[in-house]
Design an enzyme around this catalytic site. Structure first.
Site, PDB file in Angstrom:
ATOM      1  N   CYS A 140      39.507  42.905  41.501  1.00 33.85           N
ATOM      2  CA  CYS A 140      40.876  43.366  41.169  1.00 33.85           C
ATOM      3  C   CYS A 140      41.168  44.834  41.374  1.00 33.85           C
ATOM      4  O   CYS A 140      42.078  45.175  42.126  1.00 33.85           O
ATOM      5  CB  CYS A 140      41.259  43.097  39.713  1.00 33.85           C
ATOM      6  SG  CYS A 140      40.393  41.877  38.801  1.00 33.85           S
ATOM      7  N   HIS A 191      45.423  47.613  35.414  1.00 35.34           N
ATOM      8  CA  HIS A 191      44.016  47.686  35.829  1.00 35.34           C
ATOM      9  C   HIS A 191      43.710  48.791  36.837  1.00 35.34           C
ATOM     10  O   HIS A 191      42.852  48.645  37.712  1.00 35.34           O
ATOM     11  CB  HIS A 191      43.527  46.326  36.374  1.00 35.34           C
ATOM     12  CG  HIS A 191      42.090  46.073  36.006  1.00 35.34           C
ATOM     13  ND1 HIS A 191      41.360  44.992  36.453  1.00 35.34           N
ATOM     14  CD2 HIS A 191      41.252  46.792  35.227  1.00 35.34           C
ATOM     15  CE1 HIS A 191      40.146  45.052  35.971  1.00 35.34           C
ATOM     16  NE2 HIS A 191      40.058  46.137  35.211  1.00 35.34           N
TER      17      HIS A 191
END
Ligand SMILES: *[C@@H]1O[C@H](CO)[C@@H](O)[C@H](O)[C@H]1NC(C)=O
Ligand SMILES: *[C@@H]1O[C@H](CO)[C@@H](O)[C@H](O)[C@H]1NC(C)=O
Ligand SMILES: *[C@@H]1O[C@H](CO)[C@@H](O)[C@H](O)[C@H]1NC(C)=O
Ligand SMILES: *[C@@H]1O[C@H](CO)[C@@H](O)[C@H](O)[C@H]1NC(C)=O
Ligand SMILES: *[C@@H]1O[C@H](CO)[C@@H](O)[C@H](O)[C@H]1NC(C)=O
Ligand SMILES: *[C@@H]1O[C@H](CO)[C@@H](O)[C@H](O)[C@H]1NC(C)=O
Ligand SMILES: *[C@@H]1O[C@H](CO)[C@@H](O)[C@H](O)[C@H]1NC(C)=O
Ligand SMILES: *[C@@H]1O[C@H](CO)[C@@H](O)[C@H](O)[C@H]1NC(C)=O
Ligand SMILES: *[C@@H]1O[C@H](CO)[C@@H](O)[C@H](O)[C@H]1NC(C)=O
Ligand SMILES: *[C@@H]1O[C@H](CO)[C@@H](O)[C@H](O)[C@H]1NC(C)=O
Ligand SMILES: *[C@@H]1O[C@H](CO)[C@@H](O)[C@H](O)[C@H]1NC(C)=O
Length: 514
Positions: A83, A139
């Protein structure tokens, strides 16, 4: 009687009249729309190659399929193995090995974020007059406020900072999975701009994010160019979904695959709802909708990359080649599949082109708008899958040049081929016959055009190509910047921050350019 009837007729007449006035008004609003297109970048989390209906008819994604088939499907769209690196590529236009984010994702208590000297896509778009918003998963670092969305080019943020959490409580653990004590406390990670968002306990995040997005769209003006970045939580683990979506897959016996498939369909419905809102509020006709996954599917948690090899967090095609498309009424030609190479770093310059802007010189991304529009020579012939910064005396990475792919070091594990589980197959030891140990210091050469599933290692038969690609990979490796992977810092423990994951406990690195 007749009086009432007459009245009714007048009412009907008025209704029809209002309808036409509304229609004309709407047309006027649309007619006055800005010539600069709206940009909607939708990112699914851990969605595998075989997890969308155009690659696998067992999956129900009617809304995504309508957008994909009415747009341009990017059949060789590449992302990073996990990610944070992919999101870094989307936001900066740089390969993560040029940003210090090549090794892994940002851990919960890691005092790190994407260095401030990399300018994010929304910062560039703001200079072009865009209104910029993010709903979903960040993130990209949160330990210092300057790493967080509203300090990095977004006018608004609704979502969470970390990589995964409970879909209903929006809480997660402070420590990494492996070290987690069984009874470790859970803490909230959910925000509206900079403030904790508390009223969402018990509401499934896919629904929260689609409602937050449609409400946002209803408040925005289609006359102002708008950028919506929509990185959904779905379909990352934990496997959680309202029963009705799971029930759509009663034919699937494997529990994980059944839940996961339901999660994909809930995501599809959310995107359907957002498309309706874009149409209803006058954005759609002048918009570009881009869709991509962030990395391959996680076969340990319901995802599937069949027939591609490998898993999320590997350099194999299953970890790095994902579903993607562009849909827009502004495209010259639609309804085709392109096999030209596209990489996550290309979104930034491509979307800046659409916005009548220009990317900074020196980035890795290439403007692919003409390719997507179906004309001109495809501009990309080479890309780096990744180059890890783990051991200076050893190289681990992969490169693509034309049809050829070279992997040096390890491709990553699990490295097998995993068909979608029909019976309880998520016990991967059932697949041992396909698995290989991720031997270090191995070299693989594949011709991806002829062998997209990476079955035939050409290393011994094509030594010249191996040499050429290895030299190229090492040239690129020389430009790598060190990974910024500091150890966890207990100062970030939410116990010290009102029981909520919060910024304020690290120094941000890098000098901001804007
Ligand atoms: C889509 O919109 C409908 C109607 O408002 C709503 O019932 C449904 O929950 C929404 N779906 C998602 C996934 O948000
Ligand atoms: C976030 O806060 C703003 C301003 O208070 C509010 O208008 C909006 O509805 C909130 N968004 C969500 C999804 O709760
Ligand atoms: C918005 O403007 C563009 C460019 O002028 C135009 O092509 C498009 O059709 C308009 N959208 C709608 C919905 O009218
Ligand atoms: C459509 O194609 C023409 C060239 O054939 C180009 O000038 C124009 O910019 C294209 N439109 C879009 C939206 O890219
Ligand atoms: C898309 O990629 C798959 C896997 O490599 C391939 O089998 C298929 O032919 C490609 N489709 C098109 C239209 O190029
Ligand atoms: C780094 O790689 C070299 C050469 O393969 C190996 O001898 C050494 O043990 C490795 N170091 C670490 C810390 O893994
Ligand atoms: C699959 O696993 C579930 C949960 O562990 C179990 O209840 C079920 O009986 C299993 N089904 C088969 C076909 O093995
Ligand atoms: C997975 O399968 C292997 C071999 O069939 C078995 O030994 C192991 O106990 C299974 N693991 C789980 C978690 O069911
Ligand atoms: C997986 O392996 C176990 C143990 O060998 C076996 O009982 C089970 O039927 C296998 N599952 C499938 C789907 O093949
Ligand atoms: C955030 O980072 C900046 C730049 O390194 C630093 O000056 C500031 O003190 C940091 N904030 C906190 C609360 O540590
Ligand atoms: C950004 O800052 C990092 C850390 O100081 C540095 O290594 C890197 O070269 C800089 N990158 C650019 C594009 O300026």
């Amino acid at each position: 009687m007749s009086h009432i009837r007459g009245n009714t007729m007048v009412n009907v007449g008025q209704n029809i009249l209002s309808f036409y006035i509304l229609l004309t008004l709407t047309q006027n609003i649309q007619g006055q729309n800005t010539s600069t297109p709206h940009i909607v970048l939708i990112v699914a989390d851990d969605l595998g190659w075989n997890d969308v209906s155009w690659n696998n008819p067992d999956i129900k994604t009617p809304n995504l399929e309508r957008l994909a088939l009415g747009g341009v499907i990017l059949n060789q769209s590449y992302v990073q193995p996990v990610c944070t690196p992919s999101r870094t590529a989307f936001m900066t236009g740089y390969f993560p090995y040029h940003v210090g984010r090549q090794n892994t994702y940002i851990h919960h208590l890691q005092p790190s974020g994407v260095f401030l000297n990399y300018t994010y896509l929304p910062e560039k778009l703001k200079q072009l007059g865009y209104s910029t918003h993010v709903v979903g998963k960040w993130h990209l670092g949160y330990c210092n406020w300057s790493y967080t969305p509203t300090f990095r080019g977004f006018d608004s943020f609704f979502g969470y900072y970390l990589g995964s959490e409970d879909y209903y409580t929006h809480e997660t653990h402070p420590s990494e999975f492996k070290n987690r004590g069984l009874n470790e406390q859970l803490f909230l990670d959910f925000r509206n701009n900079t403030k904790p968002a508390k009223g969402y306990d018990g509401i499934y995040s896919t629904q929260v994010f689609s409602k937050a997005t449609t409400e946002l769209i209803s408040r925005l003006s289609p006359r102002v160019p708008t950028f919506l970045y929509l990185p959904f939580q779905a379909v990352h683990s934990p496997l959680e979904v309202p029963q009705k979506y799971q029930d759509m897959y009663n034919n699937i016996k494997d529990v994980n695959r059944r839940k996961y498939s339901g999660m994909v369909t809930a995501l599809d419905e959310a995107i359907g709802n957002i498309t309706i809102a874009l149409k209803k509020f006058g954005f759609y006709g002048n918009s570009i909708i881009a869709f991509t996954t962030d990395n391959g599917g996680q076969v340990y948690a319901g995802g599937n990359n069949w027939p591609l090899r490998g898993n999320k967090d590997t350099l194999w095609e299953g970890g790095t080649r994902g579903p993607a498309f562009v849909h827009s009424p502004l495209l010259n030609r639609t309804g085709f599949v392109t096999d030209n190479l596209f990489h996550a770093v290309d979104w930034l310059p491509t979307l800046l082109h659409v916005a009548h802007g220009q990317a900074d010189p020196g980035i890795d991304g290439i403007d692919q708008w003409n390719m997507i529009n179906g004309y001109g020579t495809p501009p990309r012939n080479e890309f780096i899958y990744n180059i890890y910064d783990t051991n200076t005396s050893r190289t681990r990475g992969a490169i693509r040049v034309g049809d050829y792919k070279l992997i040096i070091g390890s491709g990553g594990s699990p490295s097998g081929w995993f068909p979608p589980p029909t019976v309880n197959c998520t016990n991967l030891s059932n697949y041992t016959i396909y698995q290989q140990n991720p031997l270090e210091d191995q070299i693989y050469l594949f011709n991806i055009r002829n062998d997209p599933t990476e079955h035939h290692n050409l290393v011994t038969s094509s030594p010249h190509i191996v040499d050429k690609l290895r030299r190229r990979l090492l040239q690129h490796k020389a430009t790598m910047i060190p990974a910024d992977d500091p150890p966890d810092d207990p100062k970030g423990n939410p116990k010290l921050w009102n029981n909520i994951f919060s910024p304020g406990w690290c120094k941000a690195k890098g000098i901001k350019r804007f």
